[in-house]
Design an enzyme around this catalytic site. Structure first.
Site, PDB file in Angstrom:
ATOM      1  N   LYS A 171     -31.487  30.847  26.170  1.00  0.00           N
ATOM      2  CA  LYS A 171     -32.821  30.519  26.666  1.00  0.00           C
ATOM      3  C   LYS A 171     -33.281  31.699  27.534  1.00  0.00           C
ATOM      4  O   LYS A 171     -33.781  31.523  28.668  1.00  0.00           O
ATOM      5  CB  LYS A 171     -32.767  29.193  27.468  1.00  0.00           C
ATOM      6  CG  LYS A 171     -34.121  28.612  27.813  1.00  0.00           C
ATOM      7  CD  LYS A 171     -34.863  28.016  26.626  1.00  0.00           C
ATOM      8  CE  LYS A 171     -36.270  27.607  27.004  1.00  0.00           C
ATOM      9  NZ  LYS A 171     -37.079  27.170  25.855  1.00  0.00           N
ATOM     10  N   ASP A 204     -33.853  25.555  22.030  1.00  0.00           N
ATOM     11  CA  ASP A 204     -34.677  24.419  21.602  1.00  0.00           C
ATOM     12  C   ASP A 204     -35.046  24.535  20.121  1.00  0.00           C
ATOM     13  O   ASP A 204     -34.974  23.566  19.359  1.00  0.00           O
ATOM     14  CB  ASP A 204     -35.921  24.241  22.485  1.00  0.00           C
ATOM     15  CG  ASP A 204     -36.555  25.551  22.900  1.00  0.00           C
ATOM     16  OD1 ASP A 204     -35.910  26.613  22.749  1.00  0.00           O
ATOM     17  OD2 ASP A 204     -37.698  25.547  23.375  1.00  0.00           O
ATOM     18  N   ASP A 228     -22.580  21.658  24.761  1.00  0.00           N
ATOM     19  CA  ASP A 228     -22.331  20.225  24.858  1.00  0.00           C
ATOM     20  C   ASP A 228     -23.365  19.469  24.022  1.00  0.00           C
ATOM     21  O   ASP A 228     -23.042  18.599  23.204  1.00  0.00           O
ATOM     22  CB  ASP A 228     -22.428  19.820  26.347  1.00  0.00           C
ATOM     23  CG  ASP A 228     -21.807  18.467  26.622  1.00  0.00           C
ATOM     24  OD1 ASP A 228     -21.295  17.847  25.673  1.00  0.00           O
ATOM     25  OD2 ASP A 228     -21.828  18.026  27.784  1.00  0.00           O
TER      26      ASP A 228
END
Ligand code: NAI
Length: 334
Positions: A171, A204, A228
């Site tokens: 990110k 994302d 995760d």
């Protein structure tokens, strides 16, 4: 030779799936010397600590552990035993393969992905503090050393399994410094592996692309929290958490466990699917160099699932956890 292995049953469905996995592994022809030790919520109530030192010492002695899931109190209480164990033993790499199993109804039939999750840093460093009442900071730690070794692990894994591509998931558009560092290191490490393609993807968008077309990915490497979440998503792609194995690997020790948690909603009822932990046992057999036994156990698990007669409720059957395990043992002996 008897392999010494520490077995940690854990909480919730942990003892049930551990018993099933142990039965199957013992029928594989490989001899184990099991050292059972406890950790988890019940242990915390009894001994005042969720991770007794004798359990850690046993893993250090044996070098290898098979572990059931361990619950973590939400919001308050002790820190996650899983995170603690990974940090204490420096199990920096979490290897989470997601491969379709023939006979399991899911969105895709040909998923074959490997998620490599950094296991010791990121938001799971557990560094949180109250700045002033009403304002809390959680530190997301990314280091050069941590990034270098996890990306190298991903490329080495790609080589070992004959994979074509590594995707660094990040990110860095928002987290310019921390994920910027991660990417800088990933690019540098990638140059040492000219035989393997390297690409980058924002986390994302990666989630969306995985759902639309998982085949566009191969090996994915990322920091702790992203790993995760993304690895639960890839478990969903192959039919659910009951099927997804994992390995926590460090320089000295390795702990094998399912991706799923302690599933308190179905604990103690014999409903849990032990496949994820049995397949974690397959990863353990490969780690021990028992390739042939690993292949046989994997084939037996797949055969029982494909026949659909002795599968657990999550796969549309009525078999109990131990019924499934016994069916796998029968296949191994047949
Ligand atoms: P969970 O993975 O335990 O359960 C999520 C859903 O999947 C539940 O509906 C459960 O019934 C189902 N499920 C999970 N494993 C299954 C299996 N083997 N067979 C059939 N269905 C299965 O996740 P949840 O509820 O978020 O977490 C419960 C506890 O587990 C929490 O305390 C959490 O901290 C802990 N946890 C521990 C992990 C570990 O030990 N490595 C990993 C993830 C969560």
């Amino acid at each position: 030779m008897n392999y010494p292995v520490t077995i940690i049953p854990g909480d919730g469905i942990g003892p049930e799936v551990c018993q099933a996995a142990r039965l199957v592994l013992e029928a594989s022809g490989v001899a184990f010397e099991w050292h059972e030790h406890q950790a988890g919520m019940e242990v915390a109530n009894r001994y005042g600590t969720p991770l007794p030192q004798e359990t850690v010492d046993s893993v250090i002695r044996d070098g290898v552990a098979l572990k059931g899931p361990i619950g973590t109190p939400i919001g308050t209480g002790f820190r996650s035993v899983n995170v603690e164990l990974r940090k204490t033993l420096d199990l920096y790499a979490n290897f989470r393969p997601a491969r379709s199993i023939p006979g399991v109804e899911s969105r895709y039939q040909d998923v074959d992905l490997i998620v490599i999750r950094e296991n010791t840093e990121g938001l799971y460093s557990g560094l949180e503090h109250i700045v002033v009442p009403g304002v809390v900071e959680s530190l997301r730690v990314i280091t050069e050393k941590g990034s270098e070794r996890i990306v190298r692990f991903a490329f080495e894994t790609a080589r070992k399994y004959g994979r074509k591509k590594v995707t660094a998931v990040h990110k860095a558009n928002i987290l310019k410094l921390s994920d910027g560092l991660f990417l800088e290191i990933a690019r540098r490490v990638a140059r040492d592996y000219p035989d393997i393609a390297y690409e980058e993807a924002i986390v994302d968008a990666t989630a969306m692309k995985l759902v639309l077309n998982p085949a566009q990915f191969d090996v994915l490497v990322m920091e702790n929290l992203f790993g995760d979440i993304i690895s639960d998503l890839t478990s969903g792609l192959i039919g659910g958490l009951g099927l997804a194995p994992s390995a926590n690997i460090g320089e000295k020790y390795a702990v094998f466990e399912a991706v799923h948690g302690s599933a308190p909603d179905i604990a103690g009822k014999g409903l849990a699917n032990p496949t994820a932990l049995i397949l974690s046992g397959v990863l353990m057999l490969r780690h021990l160099g028992e390739m042939e036994a690993a292949d046989r156990v994997e084939k037996a698990v797949h055969a029982v699932i494909q026949e659909k007669k002795q599968v657990t409720r999550d796969l549309g059957g009525t078999a109990s956890t131990m019924d499934f395990a016994r069916a796998v043992v029968e296949k191994l002996q047949g």
